[in-house]
Write an enzyme that holds these catalytic residues in place. Structure first.
Site, PDB file in Angstrom:
ATOM      1  N   CYS A 269       2.701  27.181   8.266  1.00 49.89           N
ATOM      2  CA  CYS A 269       3.487  28.404   8.371  1.00 49.89           C
ATOM      3  C   CYS A 269       2.948  29.322   9.484  1.00 49.89           C
ATOM      4  O   CYS A 269       3.174  29.058  10.653  1.00 49.89           O
ATOM      5  CB  CYS A 269       3.537  29.104   7.017  1.00 49.89           C
ATOM      6  N   HIS A 362       5.645  24.933   3.449  1.00 50.22           N
ATOM      7  CA  HIS A 362       4.527  25.002   2.510  1.00 50.22           C
ATOM      8  C   HIS A 362       4.420  23.701   1.697  1.00 50.22           C
ATOM      9  O   HIS A 362       5.100  23.549   0.682  1.00 50.22           O
ATOM     10  CB  HIS A 362       4.716  26.175   1.545  1.00 50.22           C
ATOM     11  N   GLU A 364       2.131  22.674  -0.266  1.00 47.55           N
ATOM     12  CA  GLU A 364       1.327  22.719  -1.496  1.00 47.55           C
ATOM     13  C   GLU A 364       2.195  22.737  -2.749  1.00 47.55           C
ATOM     14  O   GLU A 364       1.691  22.570  -3.868  1.00 47.55           O
ATOM     15  CB  GLU A 364       0.387  23.928  -1.474  1.00 47.55           C
TER      16      GLU A 364
END
Length: 431
Positions: A269, A362, A364
């Site tokens: 990001c 993202h 994760e």
């Protein structure tokens, strides 16, 4: 921002800088909240959303109509506090109903002093922002909502814009800390050690590394090259975070020093935008950004489509057609590795002559799908390969600028062609 004890029936108003006003009732604390109005399209994961530091100084509009149904708990927060400047929902849950719930979202907003509004038409707000762009806004509830319309709009116009905002240092930790693999299910010695710069890092990101046997030294946004070298890392990581990447001169300087050291790099990001700047590319503000857990992205190296979690209002301005020489020539060739299927925004960069890559989204998965989890493994492979003397990311051969499936069809003499984009689709303006 000012706040008091929540008054559920208190009048509230969402005021946009162009003069559009939406009226509802207070949600969470009462008072005034100023920031940039943005919309997030996730159907779930509101607790992860409001605790994502990338939302600092933003008023988040949830497009999903029902919010708060599952309450909040102490495990799902992605940072030490709620970071949204204000919260805008249509139909707030009257009471949470979930076995993991510890308290209501309303109670959490009150406790942390987050001013919100409920009972407004979030579809209309979202359409307005999509057509007219994200803009400064304010939530005014309780006594603050008693001001005249002109006074409310003037208060919004007096607030700071997101362009030029330097926020990473505000949300970052003050002191370094370590996330150990043994605390997250890894029962052997750590495979690697990395230095991770916290520009607004989400808690799950170092956990994803630790689960794979990587010790993570999380360093403040103000860390220097000496701080990085002090932990003797095998790799270097820069996290997501809020604000305008054009203000991140210190982080760009740090990354260039790291790239000059040939230390493997992975960015997420904000870390993608910083890599773009370090390579010499520019950045620009998107018209309404990408925020939510259902954003389609293509990995141009494999041709696979990933549904991703995103939260960004700025993007890298880099050429989409194959490999190109980085404007900072000492870093060699670079290519756009991932691209948004909604609007062709750059979603990833891969360096071909130095060990560095990044993505705009993202991986994760907190909250969000797990399609992009392989990126953590790709970074581990990069560190492992660099140990063996390699210095390029994956391969020195650039990815075909066409969709790989189309390239295969063309080679086979297929007459099939890619479907044209819907002419009604709005694309992001580079403004």
């Amino acid at each position: 921002m000012t706040s008091t004890t929540a008054t559920p029936a208190a009048p509230a108003a969402l005021v946009l800088e162009d003069g559009r006003i939406f009226r509802g009732t207070s949600y969470g604390a009462t008072g005034t909240a100023l920031g940039e109005a943005v919309f997030a399209t996730g159907m779930t994961g509101y607790q992860e959303t409001i605790t994502d530091p990338s939302y600092a100084r933003q008023l988040v509009v949830q497009t999903a109509p029902h919010i708060g149904n599952t309450g909040v708990n102490s495990e799902d927060a992605e940072s030490r506090r709620i970071w949204v400047a204000g919260y805008i929902v249509r139909d707030a849950a009257r009471r949470p109903s979930n076995w993991r719930s510890e308290r209501s979202l309303d109670e959490e907003l009150v406790e942390q002093g987050i001013v919100g509004i409920q009972g407004v038409d979030t579809r209309a707000i979202t359409r307005h922002l999509r057509e007219h762009k994200t803009m400064r806004a304010g939530i005014f509830s309780g006594n603050a909502a008693d001001a005249t319309d002109k006074e409310l709009v003037d208060a919004v116009l007096a607030s700071a814009p997101m362009e030029g905002a330097r926020l990473a240092e505000e949300v970052s930790v003050d002191e370094a800390y370590v996330v150990e693999p043994k605390d997250h299910g890894w029962d052997a010695e750590p495979r690697f050690s990395i230095a991770a710069i916290d520009l607004g890092i989400k808690a799950m990101t170092p956990v994803r590394f630790a689960e794979r046997g990587v010790r993570v030294h999380v360093l403040p946004a103000t860390a220097t090259l000496e701080d990085v070298k002090a932990v003797n890392p095998d790799g270097f990581f820069m996290s997501n975070g809020p604000g305008d990447p054009a203000t991140a001169d210190a982080q760009v300087k740090l990354l260039r020093s790291v790239l000059d050291e040939k230390l493997p790099y992975f960015g997420i990001c904000f870390g993608n935008q910083i890599l773009g700047r370090a390579l010499g590319f520019g950045t620009y503000k998107l018209r309404y950004g990408h925020r939510g857990i259902n954003q389609p992205v293509m990995d141009r190296r494999t041709g696979k489509v990933e549904i991703t979690s995103q939260n960004h209002g700025f993007a890298v301005d880099a050429p989409l057609d194959g490999a190109t020489q980085a404007p900072e020539e000492r870093y060699g060739r670079v290519e756009v590795s991932h691209v948004s299927l909604n609007d062709d925004v750059v979603e990833g960069l891969a360096c071909l002559d130095i060990p560095a890559f990044s993505v705009q989204y993202h991986p994760e998965a907190a909250a969000g799908p797990h399609d992009a989890a392989y990126l953590f493994d790709r970074f581990i492979d990069l560190m492992d390969g660099t140990r063996d003397g390699k210095t390029a990311n994956e391969s020195k051969d650039p990815v075909d600028s066409a969709h790989p499936a189309d390239a295969d069809n063309a080679a086979a003499g297929s007459e099939k062609s890619a479907a044209p984009k819907n002419s009604d689709t709005k694309t992001e303006d580079k403004k």
